[in-house]
Design an enzyme around this catalytic site. Sequence first.
Site, PDB file in Angstrom:
ATOM      1  N   VAL A 206      41.786  31.876  44.313  1.00 15.36           N
ATOM      2  CA  VAL A 206      41.225  31.822  42.732  1.00 15.36           C
ATOM      3  C   VAL A 206      41.411  33.168  41.963  1.00 15.36           C
ATOM      4  O   VAL A 206      41.341  34.208  42.546  1.00 15.36           O
ATOM      5  CB  VAL A 206      39.491  31.878  43.040  1.00 15.36           C
ATOM      6  CG1 VAL A 206      38.903  32.005  41.624  1.00 15.36           C
ATOM      7  CG2 VAL A 206      39.220  30.518  43.466  1.00 15.36           C
ATOM      8  N   HIS A 207      42.272  33.088  40.730  1.00 13.48           N
ATOM      9  CA  HIS A 207      42.477  34.093  40.235  1.00 13.48           C
ATOM     10  C   HIS A 207      42.557  34.273  38.704  1.00 13.48           C
ATOM     11  O   HIS A 207      42.819  35.222  37.652  1.00 13.48           O
ATOM     12  CB  HIS A 207      43.629  34.825  40.653  1.00 13.48           C
ATOM     13  CG  HIS A 207      44.994  33.971  40.146  1.00 13.48           C
ATOM     14  ND1 HIS A 207      45.355  32.607  40.662  1.00 13.48           N
ATOM     15  CD2 HIS A 207      45.655  34.377  39.030  1.00 13.48           C
ATOM     16  CE1 HIS A 207      46.312  32.447  39.968  1.00 13.48           C
ATOM     17  NE2 HIS A 207      46.525  33.236  39.020  1.00 13.48           N
ATOM     18  N   ARG A 208      42.354  32.999  38.049  1.00 11.64           N
ATOM     19  CA  ARG A 208      42.306  32.692  36.670  1.00 11.64           C
ATOM     20  C   ARG A 208      41.312  33.479  36.011  1.00 11.64           C
ATOM     21  O   ARG A 208      40.305  33.671  36.400  1.00 11.64           O
ATOM     22  CB  ARG A 208      42.301  31.438  36.145  1.00 11.64           C
ATOM     23  CG  ARG A 208      43.498  30.335  36.699  1.00 11.64           C
ATOM     24  CD  ARG A 208      44.421  29.765  35.520  1.00 11.64           C
ATOM     25  NE  ARG A 208      45.350  30.860  35.310  1.00 11.64           N
ATOM     26  CZ  ARG A 208      46.535  30.829  36.088  1.00 11.64           C
ATOM     27  NH1 ARG A 208      46.833  29.912  37.222  1.00 11.64           N
ATOM     28  NH2 ARG A 208      47.603  31.687  36.098  1.00 11.64           N
TER      29      ARG A 208
END
Length: 360
Positions: A206-208
């Site tokens: 997860v990084h957005r």
Amino acid sequence: MKRIVTVLGARPQFIKASVVSHALRMSDQLKETLVHTGQHFDNNMSEVFFEELGIPKPDHWLNIHGGGHGEMTGRMLAKVEEVLLTEGPDLVMVYGDTNSTLAGALAAVKLNIPVAHVEAGLRSFNMNMPEEINRILTDRISSWLFAPTAASNAHLLREGLANSHIEEVGDVMYDVALHYGRKVNASGQVLEKLNLNPRSYVLATVHRAENTNQLHRLLAIVDGLEMVAQSIPVVWALHPRTRTVLQKMGRLSELSRKVCVIDPVGYLDMVQLEKYAAVIATDSGGVQKEAFFYQVPCVTLRDETEWIELLTSGWNRLVPPVSSYSIHDAILSALGAKGEKIQPYGDGNAAQKIVRALSR
Ligand code: UDP
């Protein structure tokens, strides 16, 4: 001999550029100079990819990271311009949709140097995403638009970009996955280190910004993955930005007790984790495709995706991260799911096609 300056700076760009850079080194008509903006700089977000994928050391290291989007892009613009004035290339090549992509392309066109954009034409139709702004603007000012899929090709035509500038070459990430996917098996590496058996765990990334900057979304993901971990082990390769937010929220230690939280891994370990996962849950563009390359069902923690062919074929499903229950249910019901047989990302020779087109 024509001279190309490639501008890159973020993890997915190292992976995409590796295969094109290799093909360029085989060419006797083109010579590449590498500029690393410094956008990603940790060893496990940058250097490891240069080592594992055999990318030559960058010729220019700009050391620009952090700050707001405008500040980062502006500083890159100024520094890339300096490099281009010194190098005087015939073409500038950029990849994907980061601030490094836009800065590289903008610096080049303002000096009347033509730009080649690899991974052109992707659209989420969500202008709140920094990536969507970067890719639309980069496409608009590029002379060479290398589209990975039929859908991306169609987006470019619909926006009025000239057919003669567009080449649908396939996806360079598929080239890379074909090559390294064959080399990686289930023994040793990270699976052994984490004591994981093939097909017995869920892999998460997860990084957005839309997830890390909106705490209710990040919390839904954290709670959802913790619930999943009661049924099947969850391995979460935590992006530095996500780690910082979770640490600030005071949520990291509880998460680490329930979920196997690890630092970002190198490409070969990532291929192994992906290839042998039971399900992948992600908001990454690249990881959605890699799940498909290794025929692993994917749950995408976003409101939309650029890789729509994976939704229609059943390999991927979208779960907007607003409820931990829907994340939990989607992941568990994706276990064992398969999609249709499709081949939307070319034939594994995208990099060769790009180099051939540029040599012409
Ligand atoms: N990746 C990696 N190690 C990790 C997480 C991702 O090597 O710990 C690779 C992944 O296999 C894919 C790429 O990084 O090739 C995707 O990059 P990212 O998710 O940062 O960006 P996006 O694809 O969303 O632009």
